[in-house]
Write an enzyme that holds these catalytic residues in place. Structure first.
Site, PDB file in Angstrom:
ATOM      1  CB  SER A 148      -0.903   0.019   1.244  1.00 39.02           C
ATOM      2  OG  SER A 148      -1.594   1.254   1.338  1.00 39.02           O
ATOM      3  CE1 TYR A 161      -4.605  -2.527   4.937  1.00 37.64           C
ATOM      4  CE2 TYR A 161      -3.705  -0.323   4.619  1.00 37.64           C
ATOM      5  CZ  TYR A 161      -4.156  -1.533   4.096  1.00 37.64           C
ATOM      6  OH  TYR A 161      -4.149  -1.719   2.728  1.00 37.64           O
TER       7      TYR A 161
END
Length: 255
Positions: A148, A161
């Protein structure tokens, strides 16, 4: 379009929707036999498989939860059985670790249970899936991990996360070194905001559209195909000299 992956077998985790769906469709379009993994959305995975077949490709769906080691082993057992029926072999060429979960909890709200769940699905599952696939993955194979853009851009409100994706980047770097002697490449793709059903609730509003578009240097929101095209390239022979890399796929967000 030339088909660069004819004769190859690919496993895409979390391939029933979103970015994973786009990746599965693209790899199949390139000629690969694609295993579309799903956690619980059987109907969605079957829809992807049917779309691939309609387009002239080959695919099958396999289901397994990826929050435990038992789930990883269940996935590989099902994968082995399906491959033996289709190719008379358990060997495959391309592993895309796409499956993952996010969180709506802020840093302050994150519980130990949520923290452990995030790491179980986003880090532990890819780790052991690769480990247990080493005898199955052919020399010259490809590993593509979906990370990400949060590993480059600070979003402290979803810190747990973010940490899982940082771990995936480190995992990728080490895999590239470990598997280089077998000519297996390992790379990570780092998406930004992508128009998927996960983001639909906030993204499909005028404010969300404007906010997400303004983040990108290219002035638009990412599409699953934007990520899938990069994965397809990394899986092909054209990317044979690229390994251990973190490919930013945020459209130049927050430059």
């Amino acid at each position: 379009m030339s088909k660069n992956l004819v004769g190859k077998v690919a496993l895409v985790t979390g391939g029933s929707r979103g970015i994973g769906r786009g990746i599965a469709l693209r790899l199949a379009k390139e000629g690969a036999l694609v295993a579309v993994h799903y956690g619980s959305r059987f109907a969605a995975a079957e829809e992807v498989v049917n779309q691939i077949k309609t387009d002239g490709g080959e695919a099958f769906a396999i289901g397994a939860p990826l929050n435990t080691l038992d789930g990883v082993e269940q996935l590989l057992q099902s994968f082995d059985q399906e491959l033996l029926q289709r190719t008379d072999s358990k060997q495959f060429d391309i592993l895309v670790n796409n499956a993952g979960i996010g969180t709506a909890e802020t840093f302050e709200e994150t519980t130990e249970e949520m923290f452990d769940q995030l790491f179980a699905v986003n880090v532990k599952a890819p780790f052991f899936l690769v480990q247990k696939s080493l005898t199955r993955l052919r020399d010259g194979g490809r590993i593509v991990n979906i990370s990400s853009g949060v590993t480059r851009i600070a979003y402290p409100h979803i810190m747990a996360y973010n940490l899982t994706k940082g771990a995936i980047n480190t995992f990728t770097l080490n895999l590239a070194q470990l598997l280089g002697p077998r000519n297996i490449t390992a790379n990570a793709v780092l998406p930004g905001i992508v128009d998927t059903d996960v983001n639909a609730a906030w993204l499909h509003t005028p404010e969300g559209q404007q906010h997400a578009s303004e983040m990108s240097a290219l002035g638009r929101i990412g599409e699953p195909e934007d990520i899938a095209d990069i994965v397809s390239f990394l899986a092909s022979n054209d990317a044979r000299w690229i390994t251990g890399q973190m490919i930013d796929a945020t459209g130049g967000a927050h430059l």
